[in-house]
Design a protein around this motif. Sequence first.
Motif, PDB file in Angstrom:
ATOM      1  N   ASP A 501       3.199   8.178   8.252  1.00 37.41           N
ATOM      2  CA  ASP A 501       3.530   9.568   7.942  1.00 37.41           C
ATOM      3  C   ASP A 501       3.869   9.682   6.458  1.00 37.41           C
ATOM      4  OD1 ASP A 501       3.181  10.332  10.568  1.00 37.41           O
ATOM      5  OD2 ASP A 501       5.299  10.041  11.089  1.00 37.41           O
ATOM      6  N   ALA A 502       3.342  10.718   5.831  1.00 36.43           N
ATOM      7  CA  ALA A 502       3.553  10.872   4.392  1.00 36.43           C
ATOM      8  C   ALA A 502       3.460  12.337   4.012  1.00 36.43           C
ATOM      9  CB  ALA A 502       2.513  10.054   3.618  1.00 36.43           C
ATOM     10  N   PRO A 503       4.089  12.717   2.904  1.00 32.89           N
ATOM     11  CA  PRO A 503       3.957  14.098   2.422  1.00 32.89           C
ATOM     12  C   PRO A 503       2.498  14.428   2.114  1.00 32.89           C
ATOM     13  CG  PRO A 503       5.723  12.925   1.278  1.00 32.89           C
ATOM     14  CD  PRO A 503       4.978  11.908   2.059  1.00 32.89           C
ATOM     15  N   GLN A 504       2.183  15.702   2.109  1.00 32.31           N
ATOM     16  CA  GLN A 504       0.832  16.149   1.812  1.00 32.31           C
ATOM     17  C   GLN A 504       0.401  15.650   0.432  1.00 32.31           C
ATOM     18  OE1 GLN A 504       0.293  20.352   2.114  1.00 32.31           O
ATOM     19  NE2 GLN A 504      -1.923  20.269   1.861  1.00 32.31           N
ATOM     20  N   GLY A 505      -0.805  15.123   0.365  1.00 35.16           N
ATOM     21  CA  GLY A 505      -1.324  14.606  -0.899  1.00 35.16           C
ATOM     22  C   GLY A 505      -1.031  13.143  -1.134  1.00 35.16           C
ATOM     23  N   LEU A 506      -0.288  12.507  -0.216  1.00 33.99           N
ATOM     24  CA  LEU A 506       0.024  11.083  -0.351  1.00 33.99           C
ATOM     25  C   LEU A 506      -0.695  10.314   0.756  1.00 33.99           C
ATOM     26  CD1 LEU A 506       1.848   9.042  -1.985  1.00 33.99           C
ATOM     27  CD2 LEU A 506       3.419   9.184  -0.041  1.00 33.99           C
ATOM     28  N   ILE A 507      -1.484   9.332   0.381  1.00 38.15           N
ATOM     29  CA  ILE A 507      -2.113   8.424   1.327  1.00 38.15           C
ATOM     30  C   ILE A 507      -1.196   7.222   1.482  1.00 38.15           C
ATOM     31  CG2 ILE A 507      -4.099   6.909   1.738  1.00 38.15           C
ATOM     32  CD1 ILE A 507      -5.749   8.837   0.023  1.00 38.15           C
ATOM     33  N   ALA A 508      -0.819   6.902   2.709  1.00 41.94           N
ATOM     34  CA  ALA A 508       0.092   5.773   2.941  1.00 41.94           C
ATOM     35  C   ALA A 508      -0.377   5.003   4.171  1.00 41.94           C
ATOM     36  CB  ALA A 508       1.516   6.260   3.132  1.00 41.94           C
ATOM     37  N   PHE A 509      -0.553   3.713   4.014  1.00 41.45           N
ATOM     38  CA  PHE A 509      -0.917   2.885   5.161  1.00 41.45           C
ATOM     39  C   PHE A 509      -0.271   1.514   5.045  1.00 41.45           C
ATOM     40  CE2 PHE A 509      -4.487   2.420   2.153  1.00 41.45           C
ATOM     41  CZ  PHE A 509      -4.589   1.042   2.024  1.00 41.45           C
ATOM     42  N   ARG A 510      -0.170   0.873   6.201  1.00 44.22           N
ATOM     43  CA  ARG A 510       0.469  -0.433   6.304  1.00 44.22           C
ATOM     44  C   ARG A 510      -0.551  -1.427   6.834  1.00 44.22           C
ATOM     45  NH1 ARG A 510       6.323  -1.881   7.841  1.00 44.22           N
ATOM     46  NH2 ARG A 510       6.198  -4.024   8.641  1.00 44.22           N
ATOM     47  N   ARG A 511      -0.439  -2.654   6.361  1.00 36.70           N
ATOM     48  CA  ARG A 511      -1.256  -3.748   6.889  1.00 36.70           C
ATOM     49  C   ARG A 511      -0.315  -4.905   7.222  1.00 36.70           C
ATOM     50  NH1 ARG A 511      -6.333  -5.173   3.458  1.00 36.70           N
ATOM     51  NH2 ARG A 511      -6.772  -6.197   5.445  1.00 36.70           N
ATOM     52  N   ASP A 512      -0.455  -5.401   8.450  1.00 38.02           N
ATOM     53  CA  ASP A 512       0.465  -6.420   8.954  1.00 38.02           C
ATOM     54  C   ASP A 512      -0.286  -7.701   9.286  1.00 38.02           C
ATOM     55  OD1 ASP A 512       3.007  -4.880   9.147  1.00 38.02           O
ATOM     56  OD2 ASP A 512       1.827  -3.667  10.550  1.00 38.02           O
ATOM     57  N   SER A 513       0.356  -8.818   9.014  1.00 39.17           N
ATOM     58  CA  SER A 513      -0.133 -10.119   9.448  1.00 39.17           C
ATOM     59  C   SER A 513       1.056 -10.932   9.934  1.00 39.17           C
ATOM     60  CB  SER A 513      -0.830 -10.852   8.293  1.00 39.17           C
ATOM     61  OG  SER A 513       0.125 -11.290   7.330  1.00 39.17           O
ATOM     62  N   GLU A 514       0.807 -12.065  10.559  1.00 40.75           N
ATOM     63  CA  GLU A 514       1.900 -12.905  11.042  1.00 40.75           C
ATOM     64  C   GLU A 514       2.771 -13.399   9.899  1.00 40.75           C
ATOM     65  OE1 GLU A 514       0.323 -16.041  13.373  1.00 40.75           O
ATOM     66  OE2 GLU A 514      -0.395 -14.735  15.003  1.00 40.75           O
ATOM     67  N   ALA A 515       2.182 -13.524   8.707  1.00 43.76           N
ATOM     68  CA  ALA A 515       2.921 -14.090   7.577  1.00 43.76           C
ATOM     69  C   ALA A 515       3.535 -13.047   6.656  1.00 43.76           C
ATOM     70  CB  ALA A 515       1.997 -15.007   6.767  1.00 43.76           C
ATOM     71  N   GLY A 516       3.284 -11.769   6.919  1.00 45.08           N
ATOM     72  CA  GLY A 516       3.863 -10.764   6.044  1.00 45.08           C
ATOM     73  C   GLY A 516       3.190  -9.421   6.206  1.00 45.08           C
ATOM     74  N   SER A 517       3.776  -8.379   5.617  1.00 46.65           N
ATOM     75  CA  SER A 517       3.253  -7.020   5.709  1.00 46.65           C
ATOM     76  C   SER A 517       3.168  -6.398   4.320  1.00 46.65           C
ATOM     77  CB  SER A 517       4.139  -6.161   6.617  1.00 46.65           C
ATOM     78  OG  SER A 517       4.161  -6.663   7.942  1.00 46.65           O
ATOM     79  N   PHE A 518       2.372  -5.352   4.249  1.00 50.62           N
ATOM     80  CA  PHE A 518       2.027  -4.732   2.974  1.00 50.62           C
ATOM     81  C   PHE A 518       1.876  -3.238   3.199  1.00 50.62           C
ATOM     82  CE2 PHE A 518      -1.444  -2.936   0.485  1.00 50.62           C
ATOM     83  CZ  PHE A 518      -1.184  -3.340  -0.817  1.00 50.62           C
ATOM     84  N   VAL A 519       2.288  -2.436   2.236  1.00 50.62           N
ATOM     85  CA  VAL A 519       2.098  -0.992   2.290  1.00 50.62           C
ATOM     86  C   VAL A 519       1.444  -0.539   0.988  1.00 50.62           C
ATOM     87  CG1 VAL A 519       3.289   1.244   2.224  1.00 50.62           C
ATOM     88  CG2 VAL A 519       3.934  -0.448   3.940  1.00 50.62           C
ATOM     89  N   CYS A 520       0.490   0.373   1.146  1.00 49.93           N
ATOM     90  CA  CYS A 520      -0.141   1.012  -0.007  1.00 49.93           C
ATOM     91  C   CYS A 520       0.173   2.497   0.041  1.00 49.93           C
ATOM     92  CB  CYS A 520      -1.656   0.805   0.028  1.00 49.93           C
ATOM     93  SG  CYS A 520      -2.572   1.650  -1.289  1.00 49.93           S
ATOM     94  N   THR A 521       0.634   3.064  -1.075  1.00 48.70           N
ATOM     95  CA  THR A 521       0.878   4.501  -1.180  1.00 48.70           C
ATOM     96  C   THR A 521       0.106   5.022  -2.382  1.00 48.70           C
ATOM     97  OG1 THR A 521       2.895   4.075  -2.470  1.00 48.70           O
ATOM     98  CG2 THR A 521       3.151   4.446  -0.097  1.00 48.70           C
ATOM     99  N   ALA A 522      -0.726   6.036  -2.160  1.00 52.38           N
ATOM    100  CA  ALA A 522      -1.538   6.604  -3.238  1.00 52.38           C
ATOM    101  C   ALA A 522      -1.300   8.097  -3.326  1.00 52.38           C
ATOM    102  CB  ALA A 522      -3.016   6.318  -2.988  1.00 52.38           C
TER     103      ALA A 522
END
Length: 560
Positions: A501-522
Amino acid sequence: MSQTAVDALLEAPSPALRSGWWRDAVIYQVYPRSFADSNGDGMGDLPGVRSRLPYLKALGVDAVWLSPFYASPQADAGYDVADYRAVDPMFGNLSDADELMRDAHQLGLRVIVDLVPNHCSDQHDWFQRALREGPSSPLRERYHFRPGKGANGELPPNDWESIFGGPAWTRTTNPDGTDGDWYLHLFAPEQPDFNWEHAAVQDEFRSIIRFWFDRGIDGIRIDVAHGMVKAPGLPDHGQRGRLRLLDGERLPFFDQDGVHEIYRDWRRVVEEYGGERIFVAEAWTPSVASTARYVRPDELHQAFNFHYLSTEWEAEALREVIDTSLDAMRAVGAPPTWVLSNHDVTRHATRFANPPGLGTQIRTPGDRELGLRRARAATLLMLALPGSAYLYQGEELGLPEVTDLPDAVRQDPSFLRQAGQDGFRDGCRVPLPWSGTEAPYGFGPETGGPSWLPQPAEWAALSVEAQTGDPTSTLELYRSALAIRRQHPALGAGASVTWLDAPQGLIAFRRDSEAGSFVCTANVTGAPIGLTAPGRVLLASSGAGGAVIEADTTVWWDVS
């Protein structure tokens, strides 16, 4: 980079080449005539490419794709091939190609070469013999020769138009001087189309593929992979006007079902070589779902995602094309690919500098500062997605399109034919700036030496030398991004995308693995957007990153 550093890289133990490398590889396109000139003639060449391989290794890419360097009259910058087994003297010779591949492999870099199977040069031996021998020549069956319409055959056989503008047919002259049949060329008249229903054409290209795989190349990029097969009977298209490759229109000469049988046959050939060699399709198709047909398990390995390349800098549009791409490729078990620029489209630093809706061929420079800012953000967004990414030479320097080239120096054949598909492609092909304050900026060995297209004076500040070590430069942003992408366990091919979930105009996604997680916000808007920081900032395309995402900025976060 000093010669001592180059020698050290080449003498170091060869890195292990990863299995399944192409599923998350970052592949760098080299346009040889514009990359590096070793002999000072103004034209880039294979020894020049070889000398710059350590730069590509240090940049952090996994593979190098070389645009055509085959023997050619250069009517279309080498995409008109006269001999598929020879190197054009302007680029070097076969030994230079072998040495380039050897050095690349020692550095742990894969090498992909171009193959042009839809058409050849009109100077190809087969075509020249077909002309000399006249209408009865059996070699004409390897092309599309047809009698013309009209009382005296003076009209083309059908209404097809060239991608470069004008009719897709040229009339021949018989050996006795009389008017002859017409031949098909979907591109320039110097590029006659092969008839892929002919067994000799099929046999020849299987042999060419084996020739280059036997020499050690790791992959083949297939030019006009959606072409080759034409609708039976070559029916009229029925519409006049400039062709647009992504408008969803069904064309009788593109994306025909018969191409898939060719690629199933080629897949059997590549699997003779141990499973780590690949095919990459340049397939302009009406939809991502159509593109996915080219990468089914028994066909090709990758296909360029032109639908992503042509998407505007807008949140909903980007999210939609990302979802569509991931779904389509997941259905056939293929990795998605992502690309923002190549040798046929306006550089994305200039596309994003202009208002939306202008397509991928833009004639105006736009807002340079805005374009670069968006280009940097778009790069981080692309590199955060699962699958493989393609970079076009010079984008890591933030190079803009050169929109003001004099008409006299342009060499794009469609510019010369007028009203073509890509008449201003020279602007993305201007030789790279490497060092120094005067042209050719290290592209050639001598200051003041020639370059086949003129370089802008402002490119001195964009050279590799000028940007190296500057933490705010686009080059250092690419180096950091590629290093993080290689190291972070949630990046690369594996983890899927979970939208946040993100404000309008913001792309936000998460990527998960067993060794760690990552988020990208644009943030794809022109104003800052606040959010709750999801973790520790890894990298930001602009500013330092944090709880406020600046306008037109992408931020990477570690949330492990």
